[in-house]
Design an enzyme around this catalytic site. Structure first.
Site, PDB file in Angstrom:
ATOM      1  N   GLU A  69      52.217  21.230  47.518  1.00 52.59           N
ATOM      2  CA  GLU A  69      52.743  21.789  48.633  1.00 52.59           C
ATOM      3  C   GLU A  69      53.089  20.801  49.786  1.00 52.59           C
ATOM      4  O   GLU A  69      52.747  21.073  50.917  1.00 52.59           O
ATOM      5  CB  GLU A  69      51.967  22.919  49.379  1.00 52.59           C
ATOM      6  CG  GLU A  69      51.642  23.932  48.251  1.00 52.59           C
ATOM      7  CD  GLU A  69      50.400  25.101  48.928  1.00 52.59           C
ATOM      8  OE1 GLU A  69      49.780  24.533  49.975  1.00 52.59           O
ATOM      9  OE2 GLU A  69      50.056  25.987  48.075  1.00 52.59           O
TER      10      GLU A  69
ATOM     11  N   CYS B 207      56.279  20.076  82.987  1.00 53.60           N
ATOM     12  CA  CYS B 207      55.189  20.213  84.194  1.00 53.60           C
ATOM     13  C   CYS B 207      53.797  19.821  83.482  1.00 53.60           C
ATOM     14  O   CYS B 207      53.039  20.999  83.959  1.00 53.60           O
ATOM     15  CB  CYS B 207      55.480  21.033  85.291  1.00 53.60           C
ATOM     16  SG  CYS B 207      55.835  22.663  84.639  1.00 53.60           S
TER      17      CYS B 207
HETATM   18  N1  LLP Z   1      49.865  23.627  52.229  1.00 51.30           N
HETATM   19  C1  LLP Z   1      49.072  24.333  53.317  1.00 51.30           C
HETATM   20  C2  LLP Z   1      48.220  25.195  52.855  1.00 51.30           C
HETATM   21  C3  LLP Z   1      48.985  23.846  54.708  1.00 51.30           C
HETATM   22  O1  LLP Z   1      48.233  24.545  55.530  1.00 51.30           O
HETATM   23  C4  LLP Z   1      49.992  22.914  54.998  1.00 51.30           C
HETATM   24  C5  LLP Z   1      50.021  22.413  56.315  1.00 51.30           C
HETATM   25  C6  LLP Z   1      50.754  22.136  53.924  1.00 51.30           C
HETATM   26  C7  LLP Z   1      50.478  22.523  52.793  1.00 51.30           C
HETATM   27  C8  LLP Z   1      51.659  20.983  54.250  1.00 51.30           C
HETATM   28  O2  LLP Z   1      50.828  19.926  54.682  1.00 51.30           O
HETATM   29  P1  LLP Z   1      51.717  18.467  54.785  1.00 51.30           P
HETATM   30  O3  LLP Z   1      51.927  18.034  53.354  1.00 51.30           O
HETATM   31  O4  LLP Z   1      52.959  18.601  55.659  1.00 51.30           O
HETATM   32  O5  LLP Z   1      50.490  17.681  55.419  1.00 51.30           O
HETATM   33  N2  LLP Z   1      51.359  20.250  63.036  1.00 51.30           N
HETATM   34  C9  LLP Z   1      50.658  19.312  62.447  1.00 51.30           C
HETATM   35  C10 LLP Z   1      50.442  19.578  60.845  1.00 51.30           C
HETATM   36  C11 LLP Z   1      49.854  20.953  60.361  1.00 51.30           C
HETATM   37  C12 LLP Z   1      49.733  21.174  58.935  1.00 51.30           C
HETATM   38  C13 LLP Z   1      49.647  22.571  58.792  1.00 51.30           C
HETATM   39  N3  LLP Z   1      49.324  22.618  57.620  1.00 51.30           N
HETATM   40  C14 LLP Z   1      51.310  17.930  62.551  1.00 51.30           C
HETATM   41  O6  LLP Z   1      52.310  17.919  63.499  1.00 51.30           O
HETATM   42  O7  LLP Z   1      50.783  16.867  62.237  1.00 51.30           O
END
Ligand code: LLP
Length: 415
Positions: free
Chosen positions: A273, A343
């Site tokens: 994922e 702000c």
């Molecule tokens: N699968 C699950 C169950 C997840 O919770 C997430 C991300 C992913 C896959 C994808 O993860 P990635 O490959 O993108 O690392 N807003 C934060 C990141 C939050 C991630 C939440 N879950 C940021 O900007 O760094």
């Protein structure tokens, strides 16, 4: 992976000058390189080679339709975190069997819809949720394909806000509980156990914790098999990081090698994922300097027309993003705090950044903003969501128009 390079003095996206995009579409604007998404997807897909695998793009990273459709055209499936993301995926042309549904706190409506659709797997987060899925499936006369999300209590060394695989985190069930849940499913006719899921966190840049998590689930799969429970896939979640500051990070090939070294022998197919890895480097947020001012301690502030409302990562996690002048002036470098117009003092993109002296109206690019940029944007301070443009085959195409105040107010009643 990024499609952003200089030609002469000018920063371009796959051959298109970013100055032109900003002039045509205004600022702030997200500019995506379709080619960068393709390259990232292919590198990951090819890295897993002939081993049965499916990439389920994590929609939460960026669910702008143009991005979602592009990934579908490449053969991706999706990981959805809410009914909104499931419905969006269906509108983008995905079938239920392309979708895995992960997420803490699935509502009764979400469970009901997911069960009726017949998704590839609902990644269940708790014993209670499995019971609710079972009841909903029986009510509809179907069997829901499920995987249990295990929490292996492994530290992936990420920012605490995006760690999910520690026992103190709200995600998944402890290993020892998971075993019992699979056994209990033999008495739950609404449930068909098809997989096991683990996701340690996001922006992970060392492979060892992910490999250890994979080894943990393989061990559990083997134990379950001996006890008569057979699964067909292991979902290793997302989390593979990208380099925001130029430091070395694991490649797709290294990631695949480390996962396959422990999962390969199990013979199970792999679901993954990734979000950030596929789209993180694919976008720049373009913003113009609207004010320049000097603080008391010799600080130079460059205030942009974009802020935490357009890209909240620096404010929320202290994240680093490279910031470049799109057409740097031939001037001496100064050290700027690059801030937004909102702000809040946390509304800053970068501290003490060296840039050739700026003037009001100059265009800056905040790079590697493709993941968790647009997706986390808000209307705080009544900012309208920015326009989005995709560069593909040398053409710039508006893929999302800028939100207007009328768009915002159209939701309000009695105004
Ligand atoms: N699968 C699950 C169950 C997840 O919770 C997430 C991300 C992913 C896959 C994808 O993860 P990635 O490959 O993108 O690392 N807003 C934060 C990141 C939050 C991630 C939440 N879950 C940021 O900007 O760094």
């Amino acid at each position: 992976m990024s499609g952003f390079f200089r030609e002469g003095n000018a920063l371009m996206c796959d051959g298109v000058p970013l100055e032109d995009v900003a002039r045509t579409h205004g600022t702030p604007v997200y500019v995506y390189s379709a080619e960068s998404v393709r390259r990232a997807y292919r590198s990951l897909d090819e890295a897993f080679g002939a081993h049965p695998h499916r990439i389920h793009y994590a929609l939460k990273a960026n669910s702008s339709l143009a991005i979602v459709r592009l990934l579908r055209s490449l053969g991706s499936g999706v990981d959805a975190n809410s009914i909104g993301e499931i419905e969006l995926a269906m509108r983008a042309g995905f079938s239920p069997v392309d979708i895995v549904f992960t997420g803490v706190g699935k509502s009764p409506d979400e469970i009901d819809r997911a069960v009726q659709l017949g998704l590839k797997a609902i990644n269940a987060e708790s014993a209670g949720e499995l019971d609710r899925i079972d009841r909903a499936a029986r009510a509809h006369g179907v069997r829901a394909r499920v995987a249990v999300r295990v929490n292996p209590d492994i530290d992936a060394g990420t920012h605490p806000h995006v760690s999910t695989g520690l026992h103190i985190n709200k995600f998944g069930v402890p290993l020892e509980h998971a075993r019992a849940l699979y056994h209990k499913m033999s008495d739950q006719p609404g449930l068909e156990p098809v997989g096991i899921h683990v996701h340690l966190g996001s922006q992970i840049v060392t492979l060892e914790p992910m490999q250890r998590a994979a080894a943990t689930v393989v061990k559990m799969v083997q134990e379950l098999r001996q006890a008569g429970v057979t699964l067909d896939h292991i979902d290793v979640g997302g989390g593979l990081g990208i380099s925001y500051d130029g430091s070395r990070v694991p490649s797709a090939a290294e990631y695949a090698r480390s996962i396959l070294s422990v999962l390969g022998p199990s013979g199970l197919s792999i679901a993954m994922e990734p979000g950030r890895f596929l789209v993180g480097a694919s976008a720049a947020l373009l913003a113009r300097v609207v004010d320049l001012k000097d603080g008391a301690a010799g600080h130079h502030f460059a205030v942009l027309d974009a802020g935490m409302t357009e890209l909240i990562r620096p404010a929320l996690y202290g994240s680093f993003h490279r910031i470049e002048a799109v057409t740097p002036r031939q001037a001496r470098e100064l050290c700027y705090d690059i801030v937004g117009p909102i702000c809040e003092s946390s509304d800053a993109f970068g501290e003490a950044r060296k840039l050739p002296a700026l003037e009001v109206g100059d265009l800056l690019a905040i790079l590697d903003a493709g993941a968790y940029g647009s997706a986390m944007a808000s209307n705080y301070n009544r900012h309208s969501l920015p326009a989005e443009v995709m560069i593909d085959g040398g053409e710039a195409r508006l893929t999302r128009r800028r939100q207007t105040l009328d768009d915002q107010l159209s939701l309000e009643i009695g105004g």
